[in-house]
Design a protein around this motif. Structure first.
Motif, mmCIF file in Angstrom:
data_model
loop_
_atom_site.group_PDB
_atom_site.id
_atom_site.type_symbol
_atom_site.label_atom_id
_atom_site.label_comp_id
_atom_site.label_asym_id
_atom_site.label_seq_id
_atom_site.Cartn_x
_atom_site.Cartn_y
_atom_site.Cartn_z
ATOM 1 N N VAL A 234 17.616 17.136 34.201
ATOM 2 C CA VAL A 234 16.696 17.801 32.918
ATOM 3 C C VAL A 234 16.543 16.964 32.071
ATOM 4 O O VAL A 234 17.227 16.039 31.795
ATOM 5 N N THR A 235 15.204 16.721 31.896
ATOM 6 C CA THR A 235 14.339 15.692 30.889
ATOM 7 C C THR A 235 14.448 15.796 29.658
ATOM 8 O O THR A 235 14.700 17.258 29.275
ATOM 9 N N ASN A 236 14.215 14.822 28.663
ATOM 10 C CA ASN A 236 13.952 15.327 27.428
ATOM 11 C C ASN A 236 12.813 16.241 27.038
ATOM 12 O O ASN A 236 13.024 17.297 26.038
ATOM 13 N N SER A 237 11.841 16.181 27.697
ATOM 14 C CA SER A 237 10.684 17.001 27.410
ATOM 15 C C SER A 237 11.064 18.502 27.800
ATOM 16 O O SER A 237 10.569 19.522 27.229
ATOM 17 N N GLU A 238 11.752 18.672 28.767
ATOM 18 C CA GLU A 238 12.095 20.158 29.412
ATOM 19 C C GLU A 238 13.194 20.608 28.411
ATOM 20 O O GLU A 238 13.093 21.889 28.181
ATOM 21 N N TYR A 239 14.217 19.915 28.090
ATOM 22 C CA TYR A 239 15.281 20.407 27.055
ATOM 23 C C TYR A 239 14.586 20.532 25.643
ATOM 24 O O TYR A 239 15.019 21.573 24.972
ATOM 25 N N PHE A 240 13.578 19.802 25.219
ATOM 26 C CA PHE A 240 12.982 19.915 23.979
ATOM 27 C C PHE A 240 12.055 21.203 23.952
ATOM 28 O O PHE A 240 12.047 21.988 22.857
ATOM 29 N N LEU A 241 11.572 21.816 25.297
ATOM 30 C CA LEU A 241 10.829 22.919 25.550
ATOM 31 C C LEU A 241 11.839 24.122 24.929
ATOM 32 O O LEU A 241 11.593 25.026 24.243
ATOM 33 N N TYR A 242 13.042 24.034 25.692
ATOM 34 C CA TYR A 242 14.042 25.006 25.139
ATOM 35 C C TYR A 242 14.408 24.939 23.642
ATOM 36 O O TYR A 242 14.460 26.001 23.098
ATOM 37 N N VAL A 243 14.481 23.972 22.906
ATOM 38 C CA VAL A 243 14.717 23.577 21.468
ATOM 39 C C VAL A 243 13.793 24.450 20.770
ATOM 40 O O VAL A 243 13.949 25.286 19.857
ATOM 41 N N GLN A 244 12.392 24.044 21.134
ATOM 42 C CA GLN A 244 11.454 24.725 20.405
ATOM 43 C C GLN A 244 11.160 26.142 20.750
ATOM 44 O O GLN A 244 11.135 27.091 19.672
ATOM 45 N N TYR A 245 11.656 26.716 21.577
ATOM 46 C CA TYR A 245 11.582 28.217 22.087
ATOM 47 C C TYR A 245 12.653 28.761 21.204
ATOM 48 O O TYR A 245 12.342 29.846 20.416
ATOM 49 N N MET A 246 13.691 28.181 21.045
ATOM 50 C CA MET A 246 14.971 28.874 20.535
ATOM 51 C C MET A 246 14.528 28.828 19.071
ATOM 52 O O MET A 246 14.973 29.822 18.006
ATOM 53 N N ALA B 168 10.124 10.945 27.367
ATOM 54 C CA ALA B 168 9.808 12.449 27.512
ATOM 55 C C ALA B 168 10.279 12.709 29.057
ATOM 56 O O ALA B 168 11.088 13.815 29.403
ATOM 57 N N ASP B 169 10.059 11.684 29.854
ATOM 58 C CA ASP B 169 10.729 11.865 31.346
ATOM 59 C C ASP B 169 11.999 11.415 31.587
ATOM 60 O O ASP B 169 12.329 11.029 32.847
ATOM 61 N N TYR B 170 12.737 10.846 30.581
ATOM 62 C CA TYR B 170 13.930 10.245 30.616
ATOM 63 C C TYR B 170 14.904 11.614 30.697
ATOM 64 O O TYR B 170 14.637 12.520 30.055
ATOM 65 N N PRO B 171 16.142 11.227 31.340
ATOM 66 C CA PRO B 171 17.062 12.263 31.215
ATOM 67 C C PRO B 171 17.783 12.762 29.833
ATOM 68 O O PRO B 171 18.173 11.692 29.216
ATOM 69 N N VAL B 172 17.964 13.815 29.564
ATOM 70 C CA VAL B 172 18.281 14.386 28.252
ATOM 71 C C VAL B 172 19.953 13.945 28.311
ATOM 72 O O VAL B 172 20.674 14.099 29.150
ATOM 73 N N VAL B 173 20.320 13.411 27.099
ATOM 74 C CA VAL B 173 21.869 13.141 27.099
ATOM 75 C C VAL B 173 22.201 13.535 25.416
ATOM 76 O O VAL B 173 21.340 13.994 24.925
ATOM 77 N N GLY B 174 23.577 13.482 25.393
ATOM 78 C CA GLY B 174 24.022 13.945 23.729
ATOM 79 C C GLY B 174 24.256 15.437 24.022
ATOM 80 O O GLY B 174 24.168 16.157 22.926
#
Length: 559
Positions: A98-110, A156-162
Motif C-alpha cells: 500500500v502506497t503513500n497516495s493510497e493511504y492518504f486517500l483513506y486519511v482524507q476520506y476519514m 506518492a508511489d512509495y510504500p507507506v511506513v510509520g
C-alpha cells in the motif's frame, strides 16, 4: 445440403442443452420448487456466479502445500523458523505494498466523514495518521523525510511506513467498505452519495446487509434498486414510479459485494513470497528458495542487468545504495513500488524495500500439530450484539463510542461510529463444540492454562499465577493532584520477554536490513501499537469456489 443439415443439428442441440441448463438451475434439484419465483415463495438462489473477479491491484495466488519456515541460515539461533508442512488456501493478494497516495486517500476520506473539528470525532482522524516521526534520528539529519515522505507527491508511489498493525487492520476494513460502495454506485443500486453532503458518505458493508434502513441517517431514497426479481402485480395495484425502489434488497447470497480485505496470515505471506510454483516439476518441488526470486544470489544474472541488485536492502555498514553514479539498488530509503522484477506469482517487493505486517500473534513455535490447514494464530471469535427488539446495536447510535488508550499514549476508537457493535462469544456459544472452545485464541496451547505447569488450576487461580510470557504490562493512568493532568505510569517490574498477546509478526527484509532478512521464512515481531520507518503492509482477500480454474501443467511456464 448434408453439411448444412449437420451444422443445423449441432446448433439445435446446443440450444437445447442451454435451455435445459437454464430450466434446471432455476429449480431445486431435490424438491422441484423454483428459485426466485413469487409463485413458489420467492426463495433466493443466484446461479450466475462464474468465478470471482480479481480485485483491483491484486493477483490470484493458487493455494497448495509448502514447507513453512524452511530457512537456509539461522545465524541468530532463534529456533523460531523450524520447518513445518502447511496447506494454504487460494487467495488474492496486493501485487505491491500500500502506497503513500493510497493511504492518504483513506486519511482524507476519514477526515471528511469524521471531522476532527467535532468534539465527538476528535480522536478518530488522529488515529488514522501514520507516525511521521519514525524518520527522526538522534544523530541524523532526516527531518526532510519526517516532513515530506508521507504527503509530498515525490513519494506518492512509495510504500507507506510509520503505520502500526492496528492502523493497517483498520485500513483493510475501510477498503472493504470503499470498494463495495463504489461497486453499488457503479451498478446503479444506490445514488452517488459523494455528490451529497460529506457527512453522509459513511458506508459500512455489514450495516448495509443487516441494517440498511438506518444507514445514511435513515434516508432510504439513496437506494435506487435492488436485485431484479419476477414480480406478480395484482390487478388494481398501482404501477411503481420511476424513482421508486424496485427489486429485492441485496443479500450476501447474491454474491454482489466484495469480500473483506484483511492482512495476510503469516502462512499466506510466506507462501506467496516463496512462490515455489516456479520450482515445481509435476507434483514435486526441486530445491529450496532463499529469496522471493529463483537463485542463490541477490544480483541479476541476465546479461542486460547483470550485477544489479534484485531488491532494495542494506548491503553493508553505511552501504544503502552503492557508489554515486553506480547505485546498485537505486535507493537509500524505500523506493517506488514495482521498481524490481516480480516473483513467479507476480508480486513485487516480497524481499526488500519494506518489511510487512501480517495478521498473526507472535509465538516462537508454529503449531502445525494442532492445525496444518490455513494456519493462523490470533483468532478472536465475536458475534453481533442484538437489542431487545431483535435489531443489531449500532455504535454511536445505540451505545456510546468506546476509546482505548494505547501504551504509547495514542487514543483510538475500539469501533467506528455507525458500525455494528460486536462482542466476544460466550462459553454458552462454544459449548458442545469440538473445533473451538473460547473467544480469545491468541495464546491457545502456548501461554494458556493448558500449556502451563499450573494446568491443574482453575481459571481464576491461574490468572494470579506468573505468566508464561512475562512481558511488560500496559501502563496505567493516574491523575496528578498538582497539575490535574493524567500521567502515564509505566510497568517498573523486571520482565523476561517482549512476547505477549499484543505482539504481531512482520515478515520480509527492508531497505534498512541486511541480506539475511530477505529470506521470506525469517520472522520478527513488534507490539501491534508500534510503528517504524521500515514496516509497511499489503492486503489480501479470500477466494471462493475452486482452488483454480487453470489446467494442470507439467512445469510452470516460467521455467
Amino acid at each position: 445440403m448434408e453439411k448444412i443439415f449437420k451444422i443445423s443439428l449441432v446448433v439445435f442441440t446446443t440450444l437445447l442443452l442451454a435451455n435445459c441448463n437454464r430450466s434446471t438451475t432455476g429449480k431445486s434439484r431435490l424438491t422441484g420448487l423454483s428459485f426466485n419465483d413469487p409463485k413458489n415463495g420467492n426463495y433466493i438462489r443466484n446461479s450466475s456466479f462464474e468465478g470471482q473477479e480479481t480485485p483491483l491491484g491484486m493477483v490470484d495466488i493458487e493455494g497448495g502445500s509448502f514447507t513453512m519456515g524452511q530457512v537456509q541460515d539461522d545465524v541468530m539461533f532463534d529456533w523460531n523458523t523450524t520447518p513445518k508442512k502447511i496447506h494454504v488456501r487460494s487467495f488474492f493478494m496486493d501485487e505491491a505494498e500500500v502506497t503513500n497516495s493510497e493511504y492518504f486517500l483513506y486519511v482524507q476520506y476519514m477526515k471528511d466523514v469524521f471531522s476532527p473539528s467535532e468534539e465527538k470525532y476528535k480522536h478518530i482522524y488522529n488515529s488514522t495518521l501514520p507516525d511521521t516521526l519514525v524518520w527522526r534520528k538522534s544523530l541524523g539529519n532526516t527531518d526532510i523525510l519526517t516532513e515530506n515522505y508521507f504527503r509530498h507527491p515525490a513519494y506518492a508511489d512509495y510504500p507507506v511506513v510509520g503505520v502500526t498493525w492496528l492502523q493497517a487492520n483498520e485500513y483493510c476494513k475501510w477498503r472493504t467498505n470503499a470498494v463495495n460502495l463504489k461497486k453499488l454506485i457503479d451498478k446503479g443500486h444506490i445514488k452517488n452519495i459523494f455528490e451529497s453532503d460529506s457527512t453522509r458518505n459513511f458506508f459500512d458493508t455489514e450495516r448495509f446487509l443487516n441494517d440498511a434502513d438506518r444507514l445514511f441517517d435513515g434516508d432510504t431514497t439513496i437506494y435506487k434498486r435492488g436485485v431484479r426479481t419476477r414480480v406478480v402485480r395484482k390487478k388494481g395495484d398501482p404501477k411503481p414510479g420511476k424513482d421508486d425502489f424496485q427489486g429485492r434488497k441485496i443479500t450476501q447470497a447474491d454474491g454482489v459485494l466484495q469480500q473483506k480485505f484483511r492482512l495476510p496470515t503469516e502462512a499466506e505471506w510466506e507462501f506467496a513470497a516463496k512462490a515455489i510454483v516456479e520450482n515445481r516439476e509435476y507434483n514435486t518441488v526441486r530445491g529450496r528458495k532463499k529469496y522471493a526470486w529463483n537463485g542463490k544470489y541477490t544480483r541479476a544474472q541476465k546479461k542486460r542487468f547483470r550485477g544489479d541488485q534484485l531488491a532494495n536492502f542494506k548491503q553493508g555498514k553505511g552501504q544503502y545504495s552503492g557508489l554515486p553514479g553506480w547505485s546498485s539498488d537505486g535507493s537509500d530509503i524505500p523506493i517506488r513500488i514495482k521498481s524490481y522484477p516480480p516473483n513467479a506469482f507476480g508480486l513485487y517487493d516480497m524481499s526488500g524495500n519494506v518489511a510487512e505486517w501480517v495478521a498473526d500473534v507472535y509465538r516462537p513455535i508454529i503449531d502445525n500439530e494442532a492445525n496444518d490447514f490455513n494456519y493462523f494464530r490470533g483468532n478472536l471469535f465475536t458475534k453481533k450484539m442484538i437489542n431487545q427488539e431483535g435489531k443489531v446495536v449500532i455504535v454511536g447510535n445505540d451505545v456510546a463510542v468506546e476509546y482505548d488508550t494505547l501504551p504509547n499514549g495514542s487514543v483510538i476508537p475500539k469501533q467506528l461510529p455507525g458500525t455494528i457493535k460486536y462482542m466476544p462469544i460466550t462459553k454458552d456459544d462454544a459449548s458442545f463444540r469440538t473445533n473451538f472452545s473460547r473467544a480469545e485464541n491468541a495464546n491457545i496451547n502456548d501461554g494458556d492454562l493448558n500449556s502451563s505447569r499450573f494446568y491443574k488450576d482453575d481459571e481464576d487461580r491461574f490468572a494470579s499465577r506468573p505468566s508464561m510470557y512475562n512481558s511488560p504490562k500496559k501502563p496505567t493512568r493516574l491523575r496528578d493532584s498538582l497539575s490535574g493532568r493524567d500521567v502515564l505510569i509505566n510497568d517498573a517490574k523486571k520482565r523476561r520477554t517482549l512476547i505477549s498477546d499484543q505482539t504481531r509478526v512482520y515478515k520480509g527484509g527492508s531497505w534498512a536490513d541486511r541480506e539475511y532478512w530477505l529470506d521470506p521464512a525469517q520472522r520478527r515481531y513488534l507490539p501491534e501499537y508500534m510503528a517504524t520507518n521500515f514496516i509497511g503492509f499489503r492486503c489480501v482477500t479470500d477466494k471462493f469456489g475452486p482452488m483454480t480454474y487453470k489446467k494442470r501443467t507439467a512445469r510452470n511456464p516460467s521455467r
